[in-house]
Write an enzyme that holds these catalytic residues in place. Sequence first.
Site, PDB file in Angstrom:
ATOM      1  N   LYS A 177     -13.866  29.133  27.315  1.00  0.00           N
ATOM      2  CA  LYS A 177     -14.856  30.140  27.721  1.00  0.00           C
ATOM      3  C   LYS A 177     -14.289  31.552  27.582  1.00  0.00           C
ATOM      4  O   LYS A 177     -14.989  32.476  27.158  1.00  0.00           O
ATOM      5  CB  LYS A 177     -15.287  29.896  29.168  1.00  0.00           C
ATOM      6  CG  LYS A 177     -16.099  28.635  29.392  1.00  0.00           C
ATOM      7  CD  LYS A 177     -16.460  28.495  30.865  1.00  0.00           C
ATOM      8  CE  LYS A 177     -17.262  27.239  31.135  1.00  0.00           C
ATOM      9  NZ  LYS A 177     -17.583  27.098  32.584  1.00  0.00           N
TER      10      LYS A 177
ATOM     11  N   GLU B 213     -13.517  15.338  32.096  1.00  0.00           N
ATOM     12  CA  GLU B 213     -13.221  16.674  32.602  1.00  0.00           C
ATOM     13  C   GLU B 213     -12.399  16.626  33.880  1.00  0.00           C
ATOM     14  O   GLU B 213     -11.687  17.575  34.207  1.00  0.00           O
ATOM     15  CB  GLU B 213     -14.521  17.442  32.841  1.00  0.00           C
ATOM     16  CG  GLU B 213     -14.332  18.942  32.923  1.00  0.00           C
ATOM     17  CD  GLU B 213     -15.637  19.694  32.922  1.00  0.00           C
ATOM     18  OE1 GLU B 213     -15.635  20.869  32.541  1.00  0.00           O
ATOM     19  OE2 GLU B 213     -16.690  19.120  33.304  1.00  0.00           O
TER      20      GLU B 213
ATOM     21  N   HIS C 137     -22.697  -4.758  18.070  1.00  0.00           N
ATOM     22  CA  HIS C 137     -22.682  -4.836  16.610  1.00  0.00           C
ATOM     23  C   HIS C 137     -21.887  -3.692  15.992  1.00  0.00           C
ATOM     24  O   HIS C 137     -22.042  -3.398  14.810  1.00  0.00           O
ATOM     25  CB  HIS C 137     -24.122  -4.845  16.087  1.00  0.00           C
ATOM     26  CG  HIS C 137     -24.906  -6.032  16.536  1.00  0.00           C
ATOM     27  ND1 HIS C 137     -24.969  -7.199  15.804  1.00  0.00           N
ATOM     28  CD2 HIS C 137     -25.617  -6.263  17.675  1.00  0.00           C
ATOM     29  CE1 HIS C 137     -25.704  -8.087  16.457  1.00  0.00           C
ATOM     30  NE2 HIS C 137     -26.110  -7.540  17.589  1.00  0.00           N
TER      31      HIS C 137
END
Length: 400
Positions: A390, A248, A275
Site C-alpha cells: 500500500k 494474511e 478432476h
Amino acid sequence: MENKLFFNAHINNKIFEEIKKERNFVGYYDLPLTDITYLSRLDKFKQKHIVVVGIGGSSLGAKAVNTFLSYKKKNNRKLHFLETTDPITLKSSLNNIDLNDALFIIISKSGGTIETMSIFKYILSIKKFNKKDFIFVTDMDSPLFKLGIEEEIETFYLPKNVGGRFSVLSSVGLIPLYLMGYNVNKFLKGARKIRSEFFDEDGEIKEALLKKASFYAEYMLHYNINALFSYSELFRDFNAWYVQLWAESLGKKQIYSQLNVGLTPVGLIGPTDQHSFLQLIVEGPKDKTVTFLKIKNFNDDTKIPNESIKFLEKLDIINEVEFSTLINMQADSIIENLKNRNVPLDIIEIEEANIYYMGQLFYYYELLTSLTGKMLNVDTYNQPGVEEGKKILKEKLSRS
C-alpha cells in the site's frame, strides 16, 4: 457441527491459556455476544439493491454467507459487491444496479482504503451523494467517520481491536446480511455455540481445535499446505474468505526469531476439483493436509432419473440415487482414498445449509487461525507485507 480428525498431535495446553488472555485485547472473540439492537436503524432503508463497496475483509464474509444462503432467500432484494478496480468489471457490475433504487454501504476500517475510495469516487460521479442512499462502516474518528458525521450519513463503526478479516460477525458482515433479511440472531447464536464449546467446555470441538493447531505448527515445515475441500458449490465464497484469513494471518516473520513462516491455504470445491487438484494431493509431494467440509442434510430429494442410455448401461447403478447422496458418497470415497495413503485429514460436517451453522464455521476458523498463529509464534493480527505494498502504491500515485 462435528469435527473428526484422522491424525495424531501432541496438544500444547499452554496455548489455551494464552488465547484466554488474548480475549482481553483482541475484540473478535466477544463479537458473538454483541447487542445488535442498533441494526434497527437500518429499517428505514427500503432500496432493492444493496451494494457493498469494500475489499478483502470488508466484503468476503458477507459475500460468503449470501452465496451460501441465496438459494433460499425470500425477498426481492439483490446484494452486490463492488470490490475491484478492474474498470471493465466495475462498470459491468454497476450496469446491473438501478442507481435510483440502491443503497451503497461504504466499508473501510481505516476510512481511506485506496481501492474502496476509488470506487466511492466513481459512484459519486454518477450518483448524487445523500443521506438516503449511503451508509458508512468504519473506525471511529477515521476520515470516513468524520465525513459521515458532517454529512449526516448513517455511520456505523468497528471496534478498533477487531481486524478486517476477523470482522464478519461485526457491523461489517451483519449490516448487509440484516438488510438482505437473513436472521443475524441465528448467525451469532451459531458463533456463540462454538465460543462456549471452546472456552467453557472440554468437548470434541475444543479438542479438535487444539489438536489441529498443534499439528499444523509441529509439522509446519513438512505439511505447509492446507487444503479446504468443500463438498458443495454453496461454500465457494466461504473458501475465498478462508484463504484470506489463513494467508494474511499466518504468513509472517516469527516474533522472536524473525524466521519467515507460513501455511499456504488452498480452497477446493468437490466434486469439481476431484478432476483436477486431487491428482496433486494423491500423487504429488506429501506436503498437504486436507479438511473436508460436508453438509449432512441438503433437504433436497432430487434424484438421478431412472433412464438407461445406450452404450452406457453400466452407469445405471446411479439411477434413482439422490444427488445429495451422490455428492457425499463422492466425498467419502476421496476421504477413504486419502486415508489409505496416510494423508493427514479431518472432516467437518454441518447438519444442514443454514445461517446458524455458517456462524459456527466462521467462529471455528477464526479460533483455529488464532491458535495456529500463537503456536507459530507470529502476530496473527497484523499484515506488514500488505501494508508495504500500500505504501509503495501511494508513493507511485504521488509521483504520477
